[in-house]
Design a protein around this motif. Structure first.
Motif, mmCIF file in Angstrom:
data_model
loop_
_atom_site.group_PDB
_atom_site.id
_atom_site.type_symbol
_atom_site.label_atom_id
_atom_site.label_comp_id
_atom_site.label_asym_id
_atom_site.label_seq_id
_atom_site.Cartn_x
_atom_site.Cartn_y
_atom_site.Cartn_z
ATOM 1 N N TRP A 22 0.719 -1.149 -0.003
ATOM 2 C CA TRP A 22 0.068 -0.049 -0.002
ATOM 3 C C TRP A 22 0.739 1.296 0.018
ATOM 4 C CZ3 TRP A 22 -0.623 4.045 3.182
ATOM 5 C CH2 TRP A 22 -1.846 5.006 3.025
ATOM 6 N N LEU A 23 2.007 1.360 0.697
ATOM 7 C CA LEU A 23 2.667 2.376 0.926
ATOM 8 C C LEU A 23 3.544 2.750 -0.436
ATOM 9 C CD1 LEU A 23 4.230 2.032 4.185
ATOM 10 C CD2 LEU A 23 2.891 3.805 3.475
ATOM 11 N N THR A 24 3.826 1.581 -1.260
ATOM 12 C CA THR A 24 4.374 1.829 -2.498
ATOM 13 C C THR A 24 3.300 2.385 -3.560
ATOM 14 O OG1 THR A 24 5.998 0.169 -2.041
ATOM 15 C CG2 THR A 24 5.611 0.638 -4.507
ATOM 16 N N ASN A 87 10.481 3.834 -0.930
ATOM 17 C CA ASN A 87 10.657 2.742 -0.848
ATOM 18 C C ASN A 87 9.811 1.976 -1.895
ATOM 19 O OD1 ASN A 87 12.625 3.109 1.059
ATOM 20 N ND2 ASN A 87 11.135 2.799 2.778
ATOM 21 N N ILE A 88 10.177 1.075 -2.423
ATOM 22 C CA ILE A 88 9.449 0.013 -3.320
ATOM 23 C C ILE A 88 9.534 -1.238 -2.426
ATOM 24 C CG2 ILE A 88 9.207 -1.033 -5.419
ATOM 25 C CD1 ILE A 88 10.615 1.205 -6.847
ATOM 26 N N GLY A 89 8.292 -1.871 -2.366
ATOM 27 C CA GLY A 89 8.132 -3.051 -1.467
ATOM 28 C C GLY A 89 6.967 -3.814 -2.138
ATOM 29 N N THR A 111 8.386 -8.556 1.012
ATOM 30 C CA THR A 111 9.665 -8.694 0.461
ATOM 31 C C THR A 111 10.678 -7.336 1.180
ATOM 32 O OG1 THR A 111 9.437 -7.045 -1.328
ATOM 33 C CG2 THR A 111 9.071 -9.538 -2.003
ATOM 34 N N PRO A 112 11.788 -7.572 1.227
ATOM 35 C CA PRO A 112 12.724 -6.450 1.485
ATOM 36 C C PRO A 112 12.281 -5.207 0.661
ATOM 37 C CG PRO A 112 14.112 -8.230 1.426
ATOM 38 C CD PRO A 112 12.697 -8.682 0.718
ATOM 39 N N GLU A 113 12.207 -4.089 1.409
ATOM 40 C CA GLU A 113 11.946 -2.811 0.500
ATOM 41 C C GLU A 113 13.077 -2.426 -0.168
ATOM 42 O OE1 GLU A 113 10.235 0.001 3.134
ATOM 43 O OE2 GLU A 113 8.317 -0.553 2.810
ATOM 44 N N ALA A 114 13.188 -1.799 -1.336
ATOM 45 C CA ALA A 114 14.320 -1.085 -2.460
ATOM 46 C C ALA A 114 14.007 0.410 -2.219
ATOM 47 C CB ALA A 114 14.292 -1.626 -3.682
#
Length: 119
Positions: A22-24, A87-89, A111-114
């Protein structure tokens, strides 16, 4: 992502979804896409099906014997004109069917965030 068969029957197939968190999704200026998906098998790598620009529905149709694993590798590319300082997650759900006609599902797994940094 690695899927391990811890049952005594073969896994006939696994279906797995990958979607942005959702944040992405709240950062539409972050531009990215999946540029590749590979399924590692005993016979070598094979392409996954269902690759999309921002999400993935991978049908990992290779049989997985008891005690064995299959690994799916996703390649994510951030666009040169993407926004930054975000961040992309992603999160994932999976569904597996076994040769004894049972099934198993689970998730979400994150997943880990990028982190996308400014130049």
């Amino acid at each position: 992502m690695t899927i391990t068969n811890n049952k005594t029957y073969d896994i006939w197939f696994v279906y797995q979804t990958i979607d942005p968190t959702w944040l992405t999704t709240q950062r539409p200026d972050l531009k990215y896409s999946f540029t590749g998906c590979s399924l590692a098998t005993a016979a070598g790598g094979t392409a996954c099906s269902g690759t999309g620009p921002a999400s993935l529905g991978a049908d990992c149709g290779a049989t997985i014997p008891p005690g064995r694993s299959r690994t799916v590798t996703l390649t994510l590319q951030v666009a040169a004109d993407s926004g930054c300082n975000g961040n992309i997650g992603f999160y994932s759900y999976y569904y597996a069917e076994f040769s004894d006609s049972t099934n198993n599902s689970g998730g979400p797994v994150y997943t880990p965030e990028a982190r996308v940094l400014c130049a």
